[in-house]
Motif scaffolding. Sequence first.
Motif, PDB file in Angstrom:
ATOM      1  N   GLY A  40       9.654  25.008  55.978  1.00 15.06           N
ATOM      2  CA  GLY A  40       8.634  23.969  55.890  1.00 15.06           C
ATOM      3  C   GLY A  40       7.249  24.513  55.583  1.00 15.06           C
ATOM      4  O   GLY A  40       6.479  23.914  54.839  1.00 15.06           O
ATOM      5  N   GLY A  41       6.934  25.660  56.128  1.00 16.22           N
ATOM      6  CA  GLY A  41       5.614  26.235  55.926  1.00 16.22           C
ATOM      7  C   GLY A  41       5.386  26.762  54.524  1.00 16.22           C
ATOM      8  O   GLY A  41       4.269  26.730  54.016  1.00 16.22           O
ATOM      9  N   PHE A  42       6.424  27.243  53.880  1.00 18.18           N
ATOM     10  CA  PHE A  42       6.268  27.845  52.564  1.00 18.18           C
ATOM     11  C   PHE A  42       6.759  26.959  51.428  1.00 18.18           C
ATOM     12  O   PHE A  42       6.801  27.399  50.284  1.00 18.18           O
ATOM     13  N   LEU A  43       7.096  25.717  51.697  1.00 18.49           N
ATOM     14  CA  LEU A  43       7.585  24.837  50.647  1.00 18.49           C
ATOM     15  C   LEU A  43       6.498  24.544  49.612  1.00 18.49           C
ATOM     16  O   LEU A  43       6.749  24.594  48.406  1.00 18.49           O
ATOM     17  N   LEU A  44       5.298  24.268  50.058  1.00 17.12           N
ATOM     18  CA  LEU A  44       4.196  24.033  49.113  1.00 17.12           C
ATOM     19  C   LEU A  44       3.827  25.306  48.360  1.00 17.12           C
ATOM     20  O   LEU A  44       3.551  25.272  47.155  1.00 17.12           O
ATOM     21  N   LEU A  45       3.837  26.425  49.052  1.00 18.52           N
ATOM     22  CA  LEU A  45       3.552  27.688  48.393  1.00 18.52           C
ATOM     23  C   LEU A  45       4.616  28.004  47.348  1.00 18.52           C
ATOM     24  O   LEU A  45       4.309  28.518  46.272  1.00 18.52           O
ATOM     25  N   GLY A  46       5.873  27.666  47.649  1.00 17.36           N
ATOM     26  CA  GLY A  46       6.943  27.863  46.669  1.00 17.36           C
ATOM     27  C   GLY A  46       6.745  27.005  45.437  1.00 17.36           C
ATOM     28  O   GLY A  46       7.010  27.436  44.316  1.00 17.36           O
ATOM     29  N   GLY A  47       6.267  25.794  45.611  1.00 19.70           N
ATOM     30  CA  GLY A  47       5.977  24.932  44.475  1.00 19.70           C
ATOM     31  C   GLY A  47       4.839  25.469  43.627  1.00 19.70           C
ATOM     32  O   GLY A  47       4.897  25.438  42.395  1.00 19.70           O
ATOM     33  N   ARG A  48       3.812  25.975  44.268  1.00 23.28           N
ATOM     34  CA  ARG A  48       2.685  26.556  43.524  1.00 23.28           C
ATOM     35  C   ARG A  48       3.111  27.828  42.800  1.00 23.28           C
ATOM     36  O   ARG A  48       2.713  28.076  41.665  1.00 23.28           O
ATOM     37  N   ALA A  94      12.677  28.017  50.613  1.00 21.87           N
ATOM     38  CA  ALA A  94      11.485  27.324  50.125  1.00 21.87           C
ATOM     39  C   ALA A  94      11.177  27.720  48.693  1.00 21.87           C
ATOM     40  O   ALA A  94      10.693  26.912  47.908  1.00 21.87           O
ATOM     41  N   GLY A  95      11.480  28.961  48.338  1.00 23.58           N
ATOM     42  CA  GLY A  95      11.253  29.403  46.975  1.00 23.58           C
ATOM     43  C   GLY A  95      12.216  28.779  45.990  1.00 23.58           C
ATOM     44  O   GLY A  95      11.864  28.514  44.846  1.00 23.58           O
ATOM     45  N   ALA A  96      13.430  28.536  46.425  1.00 20.81           N
ATOM     46  CA  ALA A  96      14.447  27.969  45.528  1.00 20.81           C
ATOM     47  C   ALA A  96      14.680  26.495  45.776  1.00 20.81           C
ATOM     48  O   ALA A  96      15.328  25.836  44.967  1.00 20.81           O
TER      49      ALA A  96
END
Length: 149
Positions: A40-48, A94-96
Motif C-alpha cells: 500500500g505504501g509503495f503503490l503510488l511510487l510504483g505508478g510514478r 506494488a511495482g508490478a
Amino acid sequence: MIIAIYYNIVFVFLPEIGADLGFTAQNLQWVVSAYAVAFGGFLLLGGRATDLFGRKNMFVLGMFLYAASSLVGALAGDPVSLIAARAAQGLGGAGAGRRRGWAARSWLPPRSRSSPPCSRRAPSVTGRCRSGVAPAGPAWFSARSSAGC
C-alpha cells in the motif's frame, strides 16, 4: 491475481509459520502486515516509477523482485528475515501491481481492424435490448414517466 492470492493464503499457514520460526503471538501479525504496508505504501511510487521508466521495465522489475523475495521468504530461518522478505514482496507487488492488465493486453495479438462493425457493437445492442430501450424506443420513456415511475 497471484499477488492478491499470495497475500491471503498466508493466513492459512500462520500457525505453522509461527511454530516453525519461533514467532511470538504478538509478532506473528507482522508476517501479513509487512506485505500490506509495503504494498500500500509503495503503490503510488510504483505508478510514478512506471511513468518514468516504462511499463514493461517496471513490470519485469516488480515481478523479479516479487519472485526473488518469495524465494528468500521460503528459505527464511528466523522471523526477521521472513518479515523483511514479505516487505520486499509487497514492494515488488506494488511495482508490478497496476501493470498486470497492460501486460496481458500487450502480449495478446491485436484485434483485427477489418472485423465487421456489428461484432464491435454487439455488446451495446444486447444491453439495450435487455434493458427494454431498443424494442420500445422513445415510447418506453414516455410510458414510464406518465405512469409515475
